[in-house]
Each structure stands twice: as C-alpha cells, then as structure tokens.
Enzyme design. Structure first.
Site, PDB file in Angstrom:
ATOM      1  N   ALA A  26      61.163 -12.350  73.029  1.00  0.00           N
ATOM      2  CA  ALA A  26      60.821 -12.014  71.650  1.00  0.00           C
ATOM      3  C   ALA A  26      59.461 -12.614  71.322  1.00  0.00           C
ATOM      4  O   ALA A  26      59.214 -13.796  71.589  1.00  0.00           O
ATOM      5  CB  ALA A  26      61.875 -12.563  70.684  1.00  0.00           C
ATOM      6  N   CYS A  27      58.609 -11.798  70.780  1.00  0.00           N
ATOM      7  CA  CYS A  27      57.282 -12.266  70.338  1.00  0.00           C
ATOM      8  C   CYS A  27      57.427 -12.825  68.936  1.00  0.00           C
ATOM      9  O   CYS A  27      57.052 -12.183  67.959  1.00  0.00           O
ATOM     10  CB  CYS A  27      56.281 -11.116  70.368  1.00  0.00           C
ATOM     11  SG  CYS A  27      55.958 -10.505  72.000  1.00  0.00           S
ATOM     12  N   SER A  28      58.014 -13.996  68.869  1.00  0.00           N
ATOM     13  CA  SER A  28      58.296 -14.607  67.575  1.00  0.00           C
ATOM     14  C   SER A  28      58.346 -16.118  67.727  1.00  0.00           C
ATOM     15  O   SER A  28      58.775 -16.632  68.755  1.00  0.00           O
ATOM     16  CB  SER A  28      59.641 -14.101  67.041  1.00  0.00           C
ATOM     17  OG  SER A  28      59.994 -14.775  65.858  1.00  0.00           O
ATOM     18  N   GLY A  86      52.653 -16.990  70.527  1.00  0.00           N
ATOM     19  CA  GLY A  86      53.965 -17.606  70.539  1.00  0.00           C
ATOM     20  C   GLY A  86      55.027 -16.592  70.928  1.00  0.00           C
ATOM     21  O   GLY A  86      55.054 -15.482  70.412  1.00  0.00           O
TER      22      GLY A  86
END
Length: 96
Positions: A26-28, A86
């Site tokens: 997940a790009c989070s 992140g």
C-alpha cells in the site's frame, strides 16, 4: 480504504493456492492501511503466516524493515537520494 482493502485481501486469500505467496503493498503512511490490515487478516485467517523480508533482500534499506519483517518506508529514508515515497509491504504464505 480499510474496508475495501480487507475485501481485496479476503478475495486474494481465496484465490491463493496452498503454499502460495501473497504480497500486500500500500502506498500509504497510514497504519490503518498497512500493518493494521495485515494484523487483522492474520487474526481471522489461520491458513496464512507472515513470511518476513530479510535485510539481505533489501540491500541499502534495512532500516525499512519492521520488527515483524514487513517493509515500511518513510519519506525521510534515503535523504542522499532525495528521499523515498512512503509505503508498506507484507509477504504472507498460505499453509500447504
């Protein structure tokens, strides 16, 4: 996005063959979209086990490894390269 991610993960597990690998990314930076999703999945899915990522698999970025063996990058990492986005990644294996 947590509910959607839980549904996607549940469906992916249903498609996973015994012994198969599932990589969740997940790009989070939100904990709710990363480690909390994996912890919840592992709590309800006894067929899965975390397969930790090792430092030798992540050259020059061992600091991104969590104690559980997941990968969590932060914008402050790799400052000499201008930083890094992140994201969170976990690797899971379905029992044979």
């Amino acid at each position: 996005m947590s509910l959607t991610q839980d549904r996607l993960l549940a469906h992916a597990v249903d498609l996973l063959k015994p012994g198969g690998l599932l990589v969740y990314a997940a790009c989070s930076l939100q904990e709710e979209e990363g480690p909390i999703r994996i912890d919840a999945l592992l709590a309800r899915e006894p067929r899965l086990r975390r397969l930790p990522v090792t430092a030798d698999e992540l050259p020059n970025l061992a600091e991104a490894l969590t104690p559980a063996g997941d990968v969590r990058t932060l914008p402050s990492m790799w400052p000499e390269r201008g930083g890094i986005d992140g994201f969170f990644m976990a690797r899971l294996r379905r029992a044979a």
